[in-house]
Enzyme design. Structure first.
Site, PDB file in Angstrom:
ATOM      1  NE  ARG A  95      -4.031  -1.907   0.267  1.00 49.30           N
ATOM      2  CZ  ARG A  95      -4.007  -3.222   0.003  1.00 49.30           C
ATOM      3  NH1 ARG A  95      -2.931  -3.773  -0.527  1.00 49.30           N
ATOM      4  NH2 ARG A  95      -5.072  -3.964   0.229  1.00 49.30           N
ATOM      5  CB  SER A 118      -8.154  -1.609   4.682  1.00 51.70           C
ATOM      6  OG  SER A 118      -8.627  -2.834   4.213  1.00 51.70           O
ATOM      7  CD  GLU A 155      -5.055   0.780   2.602  1.00 47.89           C
ATOM      8  OE1 GLU A 155      -5.664   1.240   1.628  1.00 47.89           O
ATOM      9  OE2 GLU A 155      -5.226  -0.359   3.054  1.00 47.89           O
TER      10      GLU A 155
HETATM   11  N1  EPU Z   1     -10.899 -10.354  10.870  1.00 41.50           N
HETATM   12  C1  EPU Z   1     -11.464 -10.411  12.112  1.00 41.50           C
HETATM   13  N2  EPU Z   1     -12.259  -9.369  12.521  1.00 41.50           N
HETATM   14  C2  EPU Z   1     -12.494  -8.304  11.727  1.00 41.50           C
HETATM   15  C3  EPU Z   1     -11.910  -8.234  10.449  1.00 41.50           C
HETATM   16  C4  EPU Z   1     -11.105  -9.278  10.038  1.00 41.50           C
HETATM   17  O1  EPU Z   1     -11.272 -11.346  12.853  1.00 41.50           O
HETATM   18  O2  EPU Z   1     -13.220  -7.406  12.140  1.00 41.50           O
HETATM   19  C5  EPU Z   1     -10.087 -11.478  10.398  1.00 41.50           C
HETATM   20  C6  EPU Z   1     -10.809 -12.215   9.277  1.00 41.50           C
HETATM   21  O3  EPU Z   1     -11.669 -13.190   9.786  1.00 41.50           O
HETATM   22  C7  EPU Z   1      -9.688 -12.816   8.481  1.00 41.50           C
HETATM   23  C8  EPU Z   1      -8.548 -11.831   8.695  1.00 41.50           C
HETATM   24  O4  EPU Z   1      -8.884 -11.007   9.803  1.00 41.50           O
HETATM   25  O5  EPU Z   1      -9.309 -14.046   8.996  1.00 41.50           O
HETATM   26  C9  EPU Z   1      -8.264 -10.973   7.469  1.00 41.50           C
HETATM   27  O6  EPU Z   1      -9.458 -10.339   7.036  1.00 41.50           O
HETATM   28  P1  EPU Z   1      -9.773 -10.130   5.469  1.00 41.50           P
HETATM   29  O7  EPU Z   1      -9.579 -11.400   4.732  1.00 41.50           O
HETATM   30  O8  EPU Z   1     -11.091  -9.455   5.387  1.00 41.50           O
HETATM   31  O9  EPU Z   1      -8.609  -9.208   4.942  1.00 41.50           O
HETATM   32  P2  EPU Z   1      -7.922  -7.915   5.576  1.00 41.50           P
HETATM   33  O10 EPU Z   1      -6.542  -8.287   5.992  1.00 41.50           O
HETATM   34  O11 EPU Z   1      -8.805  -7.329   6.604  1.00 41.50           O
HETATM   35  C10 EPU Z   1      -6.825  -7.113   3.341  1.00 41.50           C
HETATM   36  C11 EPU Z   1      -6.722  -5.805   2.604  1.00 41.50           C
HETATM   37  C12 EPU Z   1      -8.005  -5.529   1.832  1.00 41.50           C
HETATM   38  C13 EPU Z   1      -8.226  -6.674   0.846  1.00 41.50           C
HETATM   39  C14 EPU Z   1      -8.289  -8.005   1.635  1.00 41.50           C
HETATM   40  C15 EPU Z   1      -8.341  -9.199   0.732  1.00 41.50           C
HETATM   41  C16 EPU Z   1      -5.217  -4.402   3.869  1.00 41.50           C
HETATM   42  C17 EPU Z   1      -5.071  -3.239   4.813  1.00 41.50           C
HETATM   43  N3  EPU Z   1      -6.460  -4.730   3.548  1.00 41.50           N
HETATM   44  O12 EPU Z   1      -7.855  -6.944   4.307  1.00 41.50           O
HETATM   45  O13 EPU Z   1      -7.829  -4.334   1.096  1.00 41.50           O
HETATM   46  O14 EPU Z   1      -9.408  -6.491   0.099  1.00 41.50           O
HETATM   47  O15 EPU Z   1      -7.103  -8.152   2.447  1.00 41.50           O
HETATM   48  O16 EPU Z   1      -7.114  -9.369   0.083  1.00 41.50           O
HETATM   49  O17 EPU Z   1      -4.220  -4.973   3.445  1.00 41.50           O
HETATM   50  C18 EPU Z   1      -8.129  -1.981   1.186  1.00 41.50           C
HETATM   51  O18 EPU Z   1      -6.902  -1.880   1.173  1.00 41.50           O
HETATM   52  O19 EPU Z   1      -8.869  -0.958   1.207  1.00 41.50           O
HETATM   53  C19 EPU Z   1      -8.731  -3.295   1.227  1.00 41.50           C
HETATM   54  C20 EPU Z   1     -10.047  -3.481   1.359  1.00 41.50           C
END
Ligand code: EPU
Length: 353
Positions: free
Chosen positions: A164, A247, A349
């Protein structure tokens, strides 16, 4: 070209934060940008580049001249033995580009479906989702230097892509010996290299469960596109309905020792082992663990289905709604509680303006 005065920016940022631009110009070509740079009144004014407004938090009115990038165009510009080279104008909608490339038979961007924003903003934060980052498909871009009016081309190595992050998010710093282009380079076109020997990028838990559900283990690009759209629709709020900037914090990397300490505090914190021996923590699960899901401060809230996303709980698009100050107050409260519980300082971010 018309320069509008005193323009409400609420429709131009996906958080739908209320803030005004002292002046705003819509630029649809390199010539438009150059005309402004040469203009006796607007030329010397500071400039602020606005794409889809999907990764910014406006904390007040914008005094600089806002350049709203509306440069269009989608075309195949070259074909090598290995890749189709596709070029898109910076003002094109990102998701429209993804759809168009698939319809033309150039797969490779499907994991990045439904990310809000414009093509020109995509390299700025090296957008990424479901195992693919923009830098994996990037060929080069053209930009205008807002100080000299010169058009220049940058290849991947010159863009300083990171998680990012890119050279477009940083200012110049003599102390850090950093070459930053923030506020200086207006991206006009981006070229992508879409591989001819396309292979699906799977491996993310959400995609794996979609595969298991449908019982197919060799999905097409179109299938992945549909899955990614469906997954995003269940987890992330549609900015047209609920203002947000995706995010809000980056996922932090920690050492195995730090991770052990965090897991001792809450065994449910989600973490992934990286190939370099480090560990990536899911920032959403740290925030969740501190009890923030569904909470609000003023009209700024934490999304019920994904704690990493901050949302606008005010009435949208009618002159009411959250202010950037409220969003940043909530963000700081979250940072403090995560720091106090886990010793991790979350890094925002979006670009705070
Ligand atoms: N989780 C929780 N509680 C929450 C949110 C998430 O326990 O409230 C857990 C989920 O269950 C999962 C893990 O955290 O096991 C990761 O969650 P998720 O797969 O939704 O991905 P993320 O790490 O929260 C990242 C990117 C997103 C992207 C997704 C999918 C960043 C900061 N965010 O989110 O990007 O769509 O992976 O690849 O790297 C963005 O940058 O705006 C964005 C949406």
């Amino acid at each position: 070209m018309l320069v509008e005065k005193n323009v409400q920016l609420q429709p131009f940022n996906t958080f739908h934060i209320i803030a005004k631009a002292r002046a705003l110009a819509r630029v649809a070509s390199v010539d438009d940008v150059r005309a402004l740079l040469e203009h006796p009144l607007w030329g010397p004014e500071p400039k602020f580049i606005l794409g889809g407004g999907s990764n910014i938090v406006l904390t007040g009115d914008v005094q600089a001249l806002v350049l709203k990038v509306e440069i269009k165009g989608l075309r195949l510009v070259d074909e090598t033995a290995r890749a189709f080279i596709v070029e898109a104008g910076a003002g094109e909608n990102w998701h429209d580009l993804v759809r168009w490339t698939l319809a033309q038979g150039y797969p490779g961007l499907e994991n990045l479906a439904l990310i809000p924003g414009t093509v020109g903003a995509a390299p700025v934060q090296n957008i990424g989702a479901y195992g693919v980052e923009l830098q994996d498909r990037f060929e080069s871009l053209d930009a205008i230097d807002l100080q000299t009016g010169q058009l220049f081309t940058l290849h991947a190595a010159q863009c300083g892509f990171g998680y990012r992050d890119s050279v477009f998010k940083h200012g110049r710093s003599a102390a850090k010996n950093a070459f930053g282009l923030q506020g200086r380079a207006l991206i006009v076109r981006v070229r992508f290299a879409l591989p001819k020997d396309w292979k699906p990028v799977l491996g993310y838990a959400d995609l794996e469960s979609k595969m298991a559900e449908c019982g197919c283990n060799a999905p097409s690009a179109r299938q992945i596109f549909d899955w990614v759209c469906a997954i995003r629709r269940t987890k992330l709020p549609d900015p047209a309905l609920v203002g947000n900037a995706g995010s809000f914090f980056k996922n932090p990397n920690v050492s195995p020792e730090q991770c052990a300490d965090i897991i001792a505090r809450d065994p449910k914190v989600v973490h992934y082992h990286l190939s370099n021996g480090g560990i990536k923590l899911a920032a959403g699960s740290l925030i969740d663990s501190c009890g923030w899901k569904g909470k609000s401060i003023g009209q700024a809230g934490v999304y019920e289905k994904q704690a990493l996303v901050l949302v606008n709980r005010g009435a949208n698009m009618n002159g009411n709604g959250v202010t950037g100050g409220e969003v940043m107050t909530l963000a700081k409260a979250i940072q403090t509680s995560v720091y106090e519980r886990f010793g991790i300082l979350l890094e925002p971010e979006p670009v705070v303006v």
